[in-house]
Enzyme design. Structure first.
Site, PDB file in Angstrom:
ATOM      1  N   GLU B  60       0.758  -1.294  -0.003  1.00 53.08           N
ATOM      2  CA  GLU B  60       0.025  -0.111  -0.085  1.00 53.08           C
ATOM      3  C   GLU B  60       0.748   1.072  -0.071  1.00 53.08           C
ATOM      4  O   GLU B  60       0.522   2.263  -0.588  1.00 53.08           O
ATOM      5  CB  GLU B  60      -0.920  -0.118   1.234  1.00 53.08           C
ATOM      6  CG  GLU B  60      -2.201  -0.788   1.195  1.00 53.08           C
ATOM      7  CD  GLU B  60      -2.053  -2.264   1.363  1.00 53.08           C
ATOM      8  OE1 GLU B  60      -0.773  -2.681   1.728  1.00 53.08           O
ATOM      9  OE2 GLU B  60      -2.966  -3.200   1.057  1.00 53.08           O
ATOM     10  N   HIS B 129     -11.842  -4.544   9.189  1.00 52.34           N
ATOM     11  CA  HIS B 129     -12.613  -3.997   7.816  1.00 52.34           C
ATOM     12  C   HIS B 129     -13.629  -3.366   8.109  1.00 52.34           C
ATOM     13  O   HIS B 129     -14.367  -3.196   6.796  1.00 52.34           O
ATOM     14  CB  HIS B 129     -13.023  -5.534   7.176  1.00 52.34           C
ATOM     15  CG  HIS B 129     -11.614  -6.305   6.649  1.00 52.34           C
ATOM     16  ND1 HIS B 129     -10.924  -7.024   7.546  1.00 52.34           N
ATOM     17  CD2 HIS B 129     -11.399  -6.297   5.327  1.00 52.34           C
ATOM     18  CE1 HIS B 129     -10.015  -7.598   6.545  1.00 52.34           C
ATOM     19  NE2 HIS B 129     -10.304  -7.353   5.339  1.00 52.34           N
TER      20      HIS B 129
END
Lengths: 325, 327
Positions: B60, B129
């Protein structure tokens, strides 16, 4: 490296660049003590052969990404000494209008993209600059300078992997000065052979004596040529040493004085001067002439910074967005 | 008119941007061959090729940083991060580079980058999440933060964001992907400078964005049955905030409830509440109310997750509290 680049002029220019950096840094330390420069100041003294040698390999179209120890890179890249000094003074005439300071020198006209003070934070930026060139079909190279400290960061490994995976025109220049601030490399890395790390990503790598300007120039020219030819990224580990503490705040308690003295024997400046003298390219008069030119440039830079104006406080929130909200 | 869901709308917006703008490319985890984690980019690799729809490894920080570098290098990257929790792995690049470079360079650099990511809870994905961290990002000067709450905004916001010279983060709410609406054929750009009044009313201003807009609209319908006419404001842009629209509404209704899926402490809802206090204090007939997510990491079990989140019933209760008996 092409033969003409081994010319006497090239060798003299390496000396000139190293001297510009050395004298600039000595002056910066003095001005810091005089409180003209504030914040953090990281000096490049001892490592000059790398900036001087590597920058020669690049064209004006190429890009350079550096760290917070970047005065030398900026000078060698052609960023005006006056604009750098004024930036370190925090003046409006500085290359970043006093928003960046010593750790954040940028000059887009020279494609000099900082001045990045997050260790390894510049590597992904360099990756993106190289990606943009590749996607646009431009045969340009992005050179990214970083230290051995960056090698412990995840961003280094992510960037190494992607650079090879995407075969990007990236030249990775690791200045291994053996210390990540105060942490010796052997205390930070389980594998201290940095070329092995590059090779584990299938990136061609070479270890170069970073105290030898000519060796750096030759290796950088070869590596840059390969990158420019579309062969993918290259890694150079440049072994070096900083003669001064990490920053002006650092009491340097973690380094052995004998170690520092030993490395000073390899000072890139006397070494290069000795070589040029041996080759009959240099005499005292010539050195003196170069020193005088360097001193003039520096004096003008300091005068420019001293005469500089302060950014008006009313401009504080300028350049946060393209449009001021 | 075409019937579209939020996911298809995002895809149409993305496809339109990539086709119209040669400098644009999409990059992120599984955006290509997989078709996008939420199937937003399905079919785009086949249509546009691997240079324009670029799969990345799990890196990322490097691929967001590469997006920033590519933006500086003259392209218009659209970077997809799978979910907001993963964006924390790239927080260094977003905060220290994307947000700072224009200012730190004295205006020499622009970072015309768009980062898209999913946010929010409601699908039993538990505490790694499901969070709503857009309020954190809205704290950072130099970034623009958008939250499309409708199918139309999902389709049109990307183009406006891509044309913006500054880095824009778009938070797509995970619970909205199935949301449907009838839209005109072509992708039309959406105004990202102003909040939108989704329901006009006169008794209380319900200020919200993203995933909780629809819960808030449902609450407004319940309130209407009791004779309470709520105005519902969809912020759309969380940074900069359209304070003008909020204050104008509160001055009219004299009451405000802020509904935010972020946690209450140090939140976007706290910021909005403070602005109402600063700019409309003497117009208020009741203290500002907030409906936020309970201060826990989002749990897995359905009844616990539901209890943690703002719900139409809790919004109705908060609105009633501001109105009291004085409608």
């Amino acid at each position: 490296m092409k033969t003409e680049e081994h010319s006497p002029e090239m060798k003299i220019d390496l000396l000139r660049q190293m001297l510009r950096i050395r004298r600039f840094e000595e002056k910066a330390a003095e001005l810091y003590s005089a409180a003209k420069i504030r914040g953090f100041l990281h000096l490049y003294i001892g490592q000059e052969a790398i900036a001087a040698g590597a920058m020669r390999a690049l064209t004006a179209e190429d890009a350079v990404v550096s760290t917070y120890r970047e005065h030398g890179h900026a000078l060698a890249r052609g960023v005006a000494a006056a604009a750098i000094m004024a930036e370190m003074y925090g003046k409006a005439e500085g290359c970043c209008h006093g928003r960046g300071g010593s750790m954040h020198l940028f000059d887009v006209s020279k494609r000099f993209y900082g001045g990045n003070a997050i260790v390894a934070g510049g590597l992904p930026l360099a990756l993106g600059l190289a990606l943009a060139d590749k996607l646009a079909g431009r045969a340009r190279v992005t050179a990214c300078f970083f230290g051995d400290g960056a090698v412990a960061e995840g961003e280094f490994h992510e960037t190494m992997n992607l650079a090879v995976l995407w075969k990007l025109p990236l030249l990775l220049l690791c200045e291994n000065n053996l210390y990540a601030m105060g942490t010796a490399i052997a205390r930070a890395l389980s594998e201290t052979d940095l070329c092995k790390k590059a090779e584990s990503y299938r990136m061609p790598a070479e270890r170069i004596d970073g105290m030898d300007a000519l060796a750096v120039a030759v290796a950088s020219a070869d590596a840059t040529a390969a990158v420019r030819a579309g062969e993918g990224p290259r890694f150079l580990e440049l072994t070096t040493y900083r003669f001064r503490p990490h920053s002006m705040f650092d009491p340097d308690l973690y380094r052995d004085k004998a170690e520092i003295a030993e490395w000073k024997k390899r000072d890139p400046l006397p070494r290069h001067i000795g070589r040029l003298k041996e080759e009959g390219l240099l005499d005292a008069a010539k050195i003196d002439a170069i020193e005088r030119a360097v001193a003039d440039e520096l004096a003008q830079a300091v005068a420019f910074a001293d005469a500089g104006t302060l950014e008006p406080v009313e401009s504080l929130t300028r350049d946060v967005y393209a449009r001021t909200p | 008119m075409t019937k579209l869901n939020y996911r298809e709308a995002l895809r149409d917006g993305l496809r339109d941007a990539l086709v119209r703008e040669p400098r644009a490319f999409l990059m992120g985890l599984d955006v290509g061959r997989y078709g996008g984690t939420y199937a937003v980019s399905r079919g785009l690799l086949e249509e546009l090729g691997p240079e324009r729809v670029r799969d990345t490894p799990l890196s990322e920080s490097a691929f967001v940083g590469a997006g920033i570098g590519a933006a500086i290098g003259g392209l218009l990257p659209i970077v997809e991060i799978m979910t907001v929790n993963f964006s924390l792995l790239a927080l260094d690049q977003i905060m220290n580079n994307a947000a700072t470079l224009r200012h730190m360079t004295g205006g020499q650099l622009a970072v015309p980058l768009v980062i898209r990511m999913t946010t929010g809870a409601g699908r039993q994905l538990a505490a790694q999440h499901s969070h709503s961290l857009e309020g954190w990002y809205a704290h950072i000067p130099g970034l623009r933060i958008l939250a499309p709450a409708t199918v139309e905004d999902a389709r049109g916001m990307l183009w406006t964001a891509l044309m913006d010279p500054d880095p824009v983060l778009i938070f797509e709410h995970a619970a909205l992907f199935g949301l449907e609406a009838e839209l005109e054929g072509a992708v039309t750009p959406v105004d990202i400078d102003h909040a939108k009044i989704r329901r006009a009313g006169k008794h209380v201003s319900l200020v919200t964005y993203g995933g909780t807009l629809h819960k808030t609209l449902a609450a407004a319908e319940t309130l209407a049955k009791d004779g309470i006419d709520a105005e519902v404001i969809d912020l759309r842009s969380l940074r900069p905030l359209d304070t003008e629209t909020i204050i104008a509404s509160v001055k009219k209704t004299r009451r405000a409830v802020i509904i935010d899926e972020g946690w209450r402490s140090g939140s976007l809802s706290a910021e909005i509440s403070a602005r109402v206090m600063e700019q409309a204090f003497y117009d208020l007939d009741a203290p500002v109310e907030r409906v936020c997510t309970a201060e826990v990491p989002i749990p897995y079990a359905k009844q616990l997750e539901e209890a943690a989140l703002p719900q139409p019933e809790t919004i109705v209760q908060a609105a009633r509290k501001t109105v009291g008996t004085h409608v």
